[in-house]
Write a protein that holds these residues in place. Structure first.
Motif, PDB file in Angstrom:
ATOM      1  N   THR A 258      -0.434  12.799   6.817  1.00  0.00           N
ATOM      2  CA  THR A 258      -0.235  11.499   7.451  1.00  0.00           C
ATOM      3  C   THR A 258      -0.853  10.385   6.611  1.00  0.00           C
ATOM      4  N   ALA A 259      -2.068  10.622   6.111  1.00  0.00           N
ATOM      5  CA  ALA A 259      -2.742   9.616   5.286  1.00  0.00           C
ATOM      6  C   ALA A 259      -1.979   9.373   3.991  1.00  0.00           C
ATOM      7  N   LEU A 260      -1.457  10.430   3.382  1.00  0.00           N
ATOM      8  CA  LEU A 260      -0.696  10.279   2.139  1.00  0.00           C
ATOM      9  C   LEU A 260       0.613   9.533   2.381  1.00  0.00           C
ATOM     10  N   GLU A 261       1.260   9.818   3.500  1.00  0.00           N
ATOM     11  CA  GLU A 261       2.511   9.124   3.820  1.00  0.00           C
ATOM     12  C   GLU A 261       2.267   7.640   4.051  1.00  0.00           C
ATOM     13  N   GLU A 262       1.200   7.322   4.770  1.00  0.00           N
ATOM     14  CA  GLU A 262       0.878   5.913   5.017  1.00  0.00           C
ATOM     15  C   GLU A 262       0.556   5.198   3.699  1.00  0.00           C
ATOM     16  N   ALA A 263      -0.224   5.862   2.854  1.00  0.00           N
ATOM     17  CA  ALA A 263      -0.566   5.264   1.565  1.00  0.00           C
ATOM     18  C   ALA A 263       0.676   5.086   0.698  1.00  0.00           C
ATOM     19  N   SER A 264       1.606   6.038   0.781  1.00  0.00           N
ATOM     20  CA  SER A 264       2.847   5.922   0.013  1.00  0.00           C
ATOM     21  C   SER A 264       3.646   4.691   0.428  1.00  0.00           C
ATOM     22  N   GLU A 265       3.744   4.460   1.716  1.00  0.00           N
ATOM     23  CA  GLU A 265       4.491   3.292   2.211  1.00  0.00           C
ATOM     24  C   GLU A 265       3.841   1.989   1.750  1.00  0.00           C
ATOM     25  N   ILE A 266       2.522   1.915   1.860  1.00  0.00           N
ATOM     26  CA  ILE A 266       1.829   0.683   1.481  1.00  0.00           C
ATOM     27  C   ILE A 266       1.892   0.479  -0.029  1.00  0.00           C
ATOM     28  N   ALA A 267       1.733   1.576  -0.796  1.00  0.00           N
ATOM     29  CA  ALA A 267       1.797   1.472  -2.254  1.00  0.00           C
ATOM     30  C   ALA A 267       3.188   1.026  -2.710  1.00  0.00           C
ATOM     31  N   THR A 268       4.218   1.499  -2.024  1.00  0.00           N
ATOM     32  CA  THR A 268       5.582   1.062  -2.346  1.00  0.00           C
ATOM     33  C   THR A 268       5.730  -0.435  -2.113  1.00  0.00           C
ATOM     34  N   CYS A 269       5.197  -0.925  -0.989  1.00  0.00           N
ATOM     35  CA  CYS A 269       5.222  -2.372  -0.719  1.00  0.00           C
ATOM     36  C   CYS A 269       4.449  -3.138  -1.777  1.00  0.00           C
ATOM     37  N   ALA A 270       3.298  -2.604  -2.192  1.00  0.00           N
ATOM     38  CA  ALA A 270       2.486  -3.264  -3.212  1.00  0.00           C
ATOM     39  C   ALA A 270       3.267  -3.406  -4.513  1.00  0.00           C
ATOM     40  N   CYS A 271       3.940  -2.340  -4.917  1.00  0.00           N
ATOM     41  CA  CYS A 271       4.715  -2.388  -6.157  1.00  0.00           C
ATOM     42  C   CYS A 271       5.906  -3.344  -6.039  1.00  0.00           C
ATOM     43  N   GLU A 272       6.522  -3.398  -4.867  1.00  0.00           N
ATOM     44  CA  GLU A 272       7.636  -4.334  -4.653  1.00  0.00           C
ATOM     45  C   GLU A 272       7.160  -5.778  -4.708  1.00  0.00           C
ATOM     46  N   HIS A 273       5.992  -6.046  -4.109  1.00  0.00           N
ATOM     47  CA  HIS A 273       5.426  -7.401  -4.173  1.00  0.00           C
ATOM     48  C   HIS A 273       5.153  -7.792  -5.622  1.00  0.00           C
ATOM     49  N   ALA A 274       4.566  -6.859  -6.385  1.00  0.00           N
ATOM     50  CA  ALA A 274       4.237  -7.154  -7.776  1.00  0.00           C
ATOM     51  C   ALA A 274       5.506  -7.415  -8.587  1.00  0.00           C
ATOM     52  N   ALA A 275       6.544  -6.616  -8.347  1.00  0.00           N
ATOM     53  CA  ALA A 275       7.802  -6.795  -9.079  1.00  0.00           C
ATOM     54  C   ALA A 275       8.445  -8.139  -8.772  1.00  0.00           C
ATOM     55  N   ALA A 276       8.225  -8.630  -7.555  1.00  0.00           N
ATOM     56  CA  ALA A 276       8.784  -9.920  -7.149  1.00  0.00           C
ATOM     57  C   ALA A 276       7.898 -11.090  -7.576  1.00  0.00           C
ATOM     58  N   GLY A 277       6.799 -10.804  -8.235  1.00  0.00           N
ATOM     59  CA  GLY A 277       5.902 -11.861  -8.682  1.00  0.00           C
ATOM     60  C   GLY A 277       4.900 -12.310  -7.644  1.00  0.00           C
ATOM     61  N   ASP A 278       4.827 -11.613  -6.517  1.00  0.00           N
ATOM     62  CA  ASP A 278       3.894 -11.972  -5.453  1.00  0.00           C
ATOM     63  C   ASP A 278       2.623 -11.137  -5.610  1.00  0.00           C
ATOM     64  N   THR A 279       1.804 -11.520  -6.579  1.00  0.00           N
ATOM     65  CA  THR A 279       0.616 -10.742  -6.918  1.00  0.00           C
ATOM     66  C   THR A 279      -0.388 -10.702  -5.777  1.00  0.00           C
ATOM     67  N   ASP A 280      -0.571 -11.809  -5.088  1.00  0.00           N
ATOM     68  CA  ASP A 280      -1.568 -11.846  -4.009  1.00  0.00           C
ATOM     69  C   ASP A 280      -1.269 -10.806  -2.931  1.00  0.00           C
ATOM     70  N   ASP A 281      -0.014 -10.742  -2.499  1.00  0.00           N
ATOM     71  CA  ASP A 281       0.342  -9.766  -1.472  1.00  0.00           C
ATOM     72  C   ASP A 281       0.256  -8.340  -2.014  1.00  0.00           C
ATOM     73  N   ALA A 282       0.527  -8.159  -3.299  1.00  0.00           N
ATOM     74  CA  ALA A 282       0.367  -6.837  -3.912  1.00  0.00           C
ATOM     75  C   ALA A 282      -1.100  -6.401  -3.852  1.00  0.00           C
ATOM     76  N   LEU A 283      -2.000  -7.302  -4.193  1.00  0.00           N
ATOM     77  CA  LEU A 283      -3.430  -6.980  -4.163  1.00  0.00           C
ATOM     78  C   LEU A 283      -3.895  -6.695  -2.739  1.00  0.00           C
ATOM     79  N   ARG A 284      -3.403  -7.464  -1.774  1.00  0.00           N
ATOM     80  CA  ARG A 284      -3.783  -7.222  -0.378  1.00  0.00           C
ATOM     81  C   ARG A 284      -3.317  -5.843   0.079  1.00  0.00           C
ATOM     82  N   ALA A 285      -2.153  -5.412  -0.405  1.00  0.00           N
ATOM     83  CA  ALA A 285      -1.650  -4.088  -0.030  1.00  0.00           C
ATOM     84  C   ALA A 285      -2.542  -2.989  -0.617  1.00  0.00           C
TER      85      ALA A 285
END
Length: 323
Positions: A258-285
């Motif tokens: 469960t912890a790995l799945e949750e981390a996977s979802e958040i890490a995916t969001c972090a990488c998507e934020h970074a790819a879109a140039g939204d560094t702040d939201d990536a760091l928060r993730a």
């Protein structure tokens, strides 16, 4: 601050201080030099996380393997009392060479007490829960280069290959320079995971060996790790050398998955934020995964709605009887 710079800063909060690592290695090396001079010792080497450079702070112990010459201990390696005899013999040599009272090489060890596989040598006060120890394991080298080590509880000797894990970690590190540091990050992360019992650091290290890419940025590699490990944890995780079986028989698989799945979802969001140039939201993730020590901007506060002054409506005038 960019994502790479944030990981650099976060790593500093995870890693042990350099002086602590130097001290741990120096204490291990005192043991190594003392036993290498023994006539019945074939070789001595460090093992464990410090040898692999995947240690997590604080460093409470180091592991040492003392390989004895089989010709000098021909009764060892057989089922029965020889397992305890090997441990007791090693304990006696620790006291003779390094005991705090009568050590001939150094007066370093306050207490030496053998356990199932090794002799735990207390350099600090044995009553201190943070006491530093050197865990010294006697062994015999076999023809295939693996080791026979004593197991006091079962009164037998078992095959082990701690050098196999050393080689695997070194190989992964050679391909991807961030491997060892990120293993330390993941070992730290496991402490925050809500599971029944604990998660062994060795289990996380083996998961990383199997599920961590050998190239790419730390962010993308962690995203891939969390995703792959969430699947891998559903099947038995065993000693990669194939000798010691399950690494953690009592593992709470559901909690870790469960912890790995949750981390996977958040890490995916972090990488998507970074790819879109939204560094702040990536760091928060990433901070959501790794905790407050991971540097990230404060969350944006919602601005209150701007309203004008209240409109005052005059009360209507009504006829009322006068007294």
């Amino acid at each position: 601050m960019g994502v790479d710079e944030a990981f650099d800063e976060f790593q500093k909060t995870v890693d042990a201080e350099r002086l602590q690592v130097v001290l741990a290695r120096a204490r291990r090396d005192i043991f190594k030099e003392a036993f290498e001079a023994e006539s019945d010792v074939a070789e001595v080497f460090g093992s464990g996380s410090l040898r692999r450079s995947t240690q997590l702070k604080p460093i409470h112990d180091v592991d040492l393997v003392v390989v004895y010459a089989e010709d000098d201990h021909q009764d060892w390696g057989q089922p029965g009392d020889s397992a305890e005899e090997a441990l007791d013999y090693t304990r006696g040599r620790v006291n003779a060479l390094l005991g705090a009272t009568n050590g001939t090489i150094d007066k370093l060890v306050r207490l030496a007490r053998w356990r199932n596989h090794a002799v735990k040598c207390f350099i600090d006060d044995p009553d201190d829960p943070e006491a530093f120890t050197v865990d010294t394991m006697p062994a015999l080298r076999q023809a295939d280069s693996t080791l026979l080590i004593p197991e006091a509880l079962s009164q037998t000797w078992v095959t082990a290959d701690p050098e196999d894990l050393v080689r695997r970690v070194a190989s992964h590190q050679a391909d991807w320079a961030y491997f060892r540091p990120i293993v330390r990050v993941l070992k730290d992360w496991r402490r925050s995971v809500k599971v029944e019992g604990k998660i062994k650091s060795l289990l996380i290290e083996v998961l990383a060996l199997e599920c961590m890419p050998r190239s790419g940025s730390r962010a993308e590699a962690l995203r891939a790790f969390f995703t792959a490990a969430a699947v891998r944890v559903n099947t038995p995780i065993e000693d990669p050398a194939g000798h010691c079986g399950l690494i953690q028989p009592d593992l709470d698989k559901i909690g870790l998955r469960t912890a790995l799945e949750e981390a996977s979802e958040i890490a995916t969001c972090a990488c998507e934020h970074a790819a879109a140039g939204d560094t702040d939201d990536a760091l928060r993730a990433w901070q959501e995964i790794f905790g407050e020590d991971f540097p990230a901007p404060a969350k944006k506060k919602a601005r209150p709605a701007v309203t004008g002054p209240a409109l005052i409506v005059p009360r209507p005038i009504k006829d009322a009887p006068q007294g």
